[in-house]
Design an enzyme around this catalytic site. Structure first.
Site, PDB file in Angstrom:
ATOM      1  N   TYR A  69       3.510   5.914  11.372  1.00  0.00           N
ATOM      2  CA  TYR A  69       3.872   4.306  12.125  1.00  0.00           C
ATOM      3  C   TYR A  69       4.666   3.939  10.848  1.00  0.00           C
ATOM      4  O   TYR A  69       5.170   2.551  11.087  1.00  0.00           O
ATOM      5  CB  TYR A  69       2.561   3.574  12.068  1.00  0.00           C
ATOM      6  CG  TYR A  69       1.589   3.671  10.695  1.00  0.00           C
ATOM      7  CD1 TYR A  69       2.088   2.677   9.792  1.00  0.00           C
ATOM      8  CD2 TYR A  69       0.868   4.440  11.045  1.00  0.00           C
ATOM      9  CE1 TYR A  69       0.852   3.053   8.754  1.00  0.00           C
ATOM     10  CE2 TYR A  69      -0.592   5.329   9.971  1.00  0.00           C
ATOM     11  CZ  TYR A  69      -0.348   3.869   8.977  1.00  0.00           C
ATOM     12  OH  TYR A  69      -0.395   4.043   7.573  1.00  0.00           O
ATOM     13  N   ARG A  97       1.494  -1.524  -0.024  1.00  0.00           N
ATOM     14  CA  ARG A  97      -0.492  -0.146  -0.092  1.00  0.00           C
ATOM     15  C   ARG A  97       0.782   1.525   0.027  1.00  0.00           C
ATOM     16  O   ARG A  97       1.444   1.381   0.686  1.00  0.00           O
ATOM     17  CB  ARG A  97      -0.661   0.058   0.457  1.00  0.00           C
ATOM     18  CG  ARG A  97      -2.360   1.100   1.220  1.00  0.00           C
ATOM     19  CD  ARG A  97      -2.535   0.978   2.629  1.00  0.00           C
ATOM     20  NE  ARG A  97      -1.920   1.915   3.335  1.00  0.00           N
ATOM     21  CZ  ARG A  97      -1.771   2.006   4.429  1.00  0.00           C
ATOM     22  NH1 ARG A  97      -2.546   0.947   5.348  1.00  0.00           N
ATOM     23  NH2 ARG A  97      -0.603   2.803   5.219  1.00  0.00           N
ATOM     24  N   HIS A 153      -3.477   4.569   3.960  1.00  0.00           N
ATOM     25  CA  HIS A 153      -4.810   3.450   4.867  1.00  0.00           C
ATOM     26  C   HIS A 153      -5.897   4.719   3.747  1.00  0.00           C
ATOM     27  O   HIS A 153      -6.951   3.799   2.692  1.00  0.00           O
ATOM     28  CB  HIS A 153      -5.182   3.547   5.544  1.00  0.00           C
ATOM     29  CG  HIS A 153      -6.757   2.608   5.846  1.00  0.00           C
ATOM     30  ND1 HIS A 153      -6.699   1.480   5.921  1.00  0.00           N
ATOM     31  CD2 HIS A 153      -7.449   3.063   6.389  1.00  0.00           C
ATOM     32  CE1 HIS A 153      -7.856   1.158   5.615  1.00  0.00           C
ATOM     33  NE2 HIS A 153      -8.892   2.301   6.687  1.00  0.00           N
TER      34      HIS A 153
HETATM   35  C1  LIG Z   1     -14.556  -5.272  11.397  1.00  0.00           C
HETATM   36  C2  LIG Z   1     -13.885  -4.311  10.827  1.00  0.00           C
HETATM   37  N1  LIG Z   1     -12.831  -3.557  12.077  1.00  0.00           N
HETATM   38  C3  LIG Z   1     -12.659  -3.002  12.009  1.00  0.00           C
HETATM   39  C4  LIG Z   1     -12.261  -1.544  10.739  1.00  0.00           C
HETATM   40  C5  LIG Z   1     -11.841  -0.411  10.764  1.00  0.00           C
HETATM   41  N2  LIG Z   1     -10.846  -1.054   8.720  1.00  0.00           N
HETATM   42  C6  LIG Z   1     -10.983  -0.094   8.504  1.00  0.00           C
HETATM   43  S1  LIG Z   1      -9.925  -0.873   7.068  1.00  0.00           S
HETATM   44  C7  LIG Z   1      -9.327  -1.505   8.262  1.00  0.00           C
HETATM   45  C8  LIG Z   1      -8.064  -2.003   7.447  1.00  0.00           C
HETATM   46  C9  LIG Z   1      -7.640  -3.390   7.245  1.00  0.00           C
HETATM   47  O1  LIG Z   1      -7.009  -4.116   6.796  1.00  0.00           O
HETATM   48  P1  LIG Z   1      -6.772  -4.881   5.733  1.00  0.00           P
HETATM   49  O2  LIG Z   1      -7.605  -6.038   5.443  1.00  0.00           O
HETATM   50  O3  LIG Z   1      -4.997  -5.198   5.367  1.00  0.00           O
HETATM   51  O4  LIG Z   1      -6.657  -4.579   4.386  1.00  0.00           O
HETATM   52  P2  LIG Z   1      -6.109  -2.853   3.990  1.00  0.00           P
HETATM   53  O5  LIG Z   1      -6.413  -2.220   3.917  1.00  0.00           O
HETATM   54  O6  LIG Z   1      -4.991  -2.698   3.950  1.00  0.00           O
HETATM   55  O7  LIG Z   1      -6.973  -2.871   2.209  1.00  0.00           O
HETATM   56  C10 LIG Z   1      -9.477  -1.475   9.398  1.00  0.00           C
HETATM   57  C11 LIG Z   1      -9.002  -1.935  10.825  1.00  0.00           C
HETATM   58  C12 LIG Z   1     -13.201  -2.190   9.770  1.00  0.00           C
HETATM   59  N3  LIG Z   1     -13.875  -1.407   8.836  1.00  0.00           N
HETATM   60  N4  LIG Z   1     -14.179  -3.638  10.010  1.00  0.00           N
END
Ligand SMILES: Cc1ncc(C[n+]2csc(CCOP(=O)(O)OP(=O)(O)O)c2C)c(N)n1
Ligand SMILES: [Mg+2]
Lengths: 326, 368
Positions: free
Chosen positions: B271, B258, B262
């Site tokens: 971080y 990425r 985010h």
């Molecule tokens: C169940 C849930 N918990 C927390 C969040 C908040 N949140 C949104 S994206 C994210 C990180 C997701 O990481 P990853 O699965 O690696 O996907 P990426 O963002 O790297 O594409 C979090 C903690 C959420 N949307 N859904």
């Protein structure tokens, strides 16, 4: 007409709907050979096979989450959650997806599914097996919450739930599963979701209830009748969307009301019912509305549960209080 | 007798075909026609440029929060390519390039990220789920769709996307477990972009790879260089063929990065280091694919520039048209639409309540 328990009546509904429509599939834990821990799906696997009566891994989120996908594909999944106290493991699938898919896709994808779950106390069960948390679902936009009160309406409402284009939470009282038998017609019978019913007519006091609490409410009405008090009992059958039309009409006659449910009092269905009556029947009310409910505590282990659950005596006293007779 | 090695039916491969400079392993190079290669390239470029434009628009206050995909174009376009219109696409929320490939209009994406429900509108028979923000929850929908596809013997397959963070959720486990139990035709595409907001993948799992988790479910798994479109393409093709032939699900881990924040609401300097980001920018999926196409003489400076201009024009036109549409959208009472098949009486009452407020408020404005 055959006399059936609620378990048999629900089984009849499932069997007939599966026969009518091959898009109806069942999924849940131990629903195949075992017929479900309460036997609601008894022998359906023999008739319809394991592709339609799907024994799932022990995973509630999977049951509901897969059902969302299946429903989007065009199937009509009927999920059995073994006890409503374990439905929380799937809460987000209902709240975040089942309830919203139609809205989130502008009506393109829909989730016509049913979550059946036994709820409520009264069978001396282990902890986590006796809660009455229908308010969680009723509070969730996009869902409909149905709670039948006897074998015949359980059958007719389950048929309606399976045919509903919207996702349905279908709470079945464990205490009612085998409490008594009732005539249930073999031929198709269907009731409309979102319609309450007058379970007993009267013009002194209105008592509003649903599910397992209909039985003690009917008994309380007998006791009150002996004292010359005629109760009108509204059996909600659907908690959400709440049908307030009959109860409002009833208050116009009686001028006073009692709400009875086994769920905890604060923020419970009774709070919404009372608000509706304040909005639409305030000028007909002659006394404060009474609530007879579970207390705002965890339902106690079963040695004390009968003192937690609303009973005939509490309902009678509340009716008299509503009538300002005590 | 008492203690032996258990011989598992699967092992985990790592696949890389195109290195970061665009050198290709000719033995592994998939046979893709020139026109298809160009289509892949154009989609990657469109994904990249649209993404950059979305971040700009957010910075200018013209859309809301947006999760950029930069650096993940190969993982998305290389995999989604295997999906037919009759197959099912189940995205998470960082699959903009894959969504565009499936035919979602740039306008609808703009509307969505500027807070209009109308932005989720797709063609009625489009077999795409809307994006899923609750992390990992969409994985189970894919398993359910796959079950239904098998039940109806429809021959469809399902492709579901999720991140590295998603693999820590229970729904990942439940979804893969059930898919293997029922042998559903689902491709589980994990875009391991190294981060879940501020949590690096090392803190997400103690497993050496995400792909190896497939072994526990009894399904094939493979790790690929997710910045190498040819590797993603080859791994997905193999898995899709297996699924179509009744061979059940596959887990594909695309190792990518990425590059951006985010979401536009995030500040990654809190971080992670710039050095880390720069080391990954050197592995950029787009430039290595460009070099590959130039080496094959399928692309040169002028044809590259032509595609670049087309893509920019397409994006500009979409922004203009979406912003124009926004002026005509958003009647507030529309928020009541599509909640139920038929709006219950109480909700009609609430809708009328809102309508009355709006009319009264308008009148107050008119009267100064
Ligand atoms: C169940 C849930 N918990 C927390 C969040 C908040 N949140 C949104 S994206 C994210 C990180 C997701 O990481 P990853 O699965 O690696 O996907 P990426 O963002 O790297 O594409 C979090 C903690 C959420 N949307 N859904
Ligand atoms: Mg990630």
């Amino acid at each position: 007409m055959a006399k059936m328990t609620m378990v048999q009546a629900l089984n009849l509904a499932l069997q007939q709907e599966m026969k009518n429509d091959d898009s109806v599939v069942l999924l849940g834990q131990d629903i195949g050979a075992d017929g479900g821990v309460f036997r609601v799906t008894d022998s359906l696997i023999d008739t319809f096979g394991e592709k339609r009566v799907i024994d799932t891994p022990l995973a509630e989120s999977a049951i509901i989450g897969m059902a969302v996908g299946m429903a989007i594909h065009g199937l009509k999944p009927v999920c059995e959650i073994q006890f409503s106290g374990f439905a929380y493991q799937s809460f987000h699938q209902l709240e975040n997806h089942a309830a919203r898919m139609r809205w989130r896709t502008q009506g393109r994808l829909t989730v016509p599914m049913v979550m059946r779950a036994p709820y409520g106390g009264g069978i001396r069960a282990l902890e986590h097996h006796s809660e009455s948390r229908e308010a969680y679902w009723a509070h969730t936009p996009g869902l409909k919450t149905v709670i039948p009160s006897g074998p015949r309406n359980a059958r007719a409402l389950l048929v309606a739930a399976i045919r509903s284009p919207d996702p349905i939470i279908f709470y079945e009282s464990k205490a009612l599963y085998r409490a008594y038998r009732e005539e249930v017609p073999e031929q198709e019978e269907i009731m409309e979701i979102g319609k309450s019913n007058i379970a007993r007519s009267g013009d002194d006091v209105t008592i509003i209830t649903y599910g397992a609490m209909l039985q003690p409410t009917l008994e309380a009405a007998d006791v009150l009748a002996q004292e010359g008090i005629n109760s009108e009992i509204i059996d909600l059958l659907t908690i959400s969307p709440l049908d307030d039309s009959l109860m409002v009409e009833s208050i116009k006659k009686t001028g006073c009301a009692v709400v009875v449910h086994e769920a905890p009092r604060s923020f419970g269905p009774g709070a919404e019912i009372v608000s509706r009556l304040m909005e639409d029947a305030f000028y007909y009310l002659e006394a404060p509305i009474q609530r007879v409910t579970g207390y705002d505590i965890i339902i106690p282990y079963f040695s004390r549960e009968k003192d937690y659950l609303p009973n005939v005596r509490r309902i009678v006293l509340a009716a008299k209080a509503a009538l300002q007779k005590i | 007798m008492p203690r032996t090695k258990i011989d598992l039916p699967e092992t985990i491969d790592y696949l890389s075909i195109l290195d970061e400079h665009g050198n290709v392993d000719q033995e592994l190079e998939p046979d893709i026609s020139e026109s298809k290669l160009r289509a892949l390239y154009r989609s990657m470029l469109l994904g990249r440029r649209f993404d950059e434009r979305m971040v700009d628009l957010q910075r200018q206050g013209r859309i809301g929060t947006f999760p950029p995909i930069k650096g993940q174009e190969a993982s998305q376009i290389g995999s989604i390519f295997q999906l037919r219109p009759t197959d099912w696409f189940v995205p998470a929320f960082r699959e903009t390039a894959a969504e565009i490939w499936r035919g979602r209009s740039l306008e609808s994406i703009l509307l969505y990220y500027n807070g209009y429900n109308e932005g989720t509108l797709l063609d009625r028979d489009q077999k795409d789920l809307p994006l899923a923000i609750p992390v990992s929850s969409q994985i189970l929908h894919a398993t359910g769709l796959g079950y239904a596809a098998n039940y109806r013997d429809s021959g469809e397959i399902v492709m579901v996307y999720f991140g590295d963070g998603a693999t820590s959720e229970g729904d990942f486990h439940e979804g893969l477990n059930c898919a293997a139990v029922y042998q559903t035709p689902v491709l589980f595409i994990c875009q391991n972009n190294q981060w879940a907001i501020s949590i690096p993948v090392k803190k997400q799992t103690h497993s050496q790879t995400i792909a190896q988790k497939a072994l526990a479910y009894g399904m094939p798994g493979i790790q690929v260089d997710g910045n190498d479109i040819l590797a993603v393409y080859a791994a997905t093709k193999e898995a899709a063929e297996r699924a179509r032939n009744g061979g059940g699900p596959t887990l594909i881990e695309c190792v990518t990065y990425r590059v951006m924040m985010h979401t536009t609401a995030d500040d990654p300097s809190r971080y992670r280091s710039d050095t880390e980001v720069e080391s990954w920018i050197k592995k950029d999926p787009l430039s290595r694919f460009e070099n590959y196409l130039i080496d094959k003489a399928f692309l040169n400076d002028s044809s590259r520039e032509k595609i670049e201009q087309e893509v920019r024009k397409q994006i500009q036109a979409a922004v203009e048209s979406a912003e124009k549409q926004m002026q005509d959208l958003g009647a507030p009472v529309d928020m009541f639409k599509h909640l139920y098949a038929d709006l219950p009486r109480q909700l009609k009452k609430q809708r009328e309540e809102l309508r009355a407020h709006l009319t009264a408020a308008e009148r107050e404005v008119d009267n100064g």
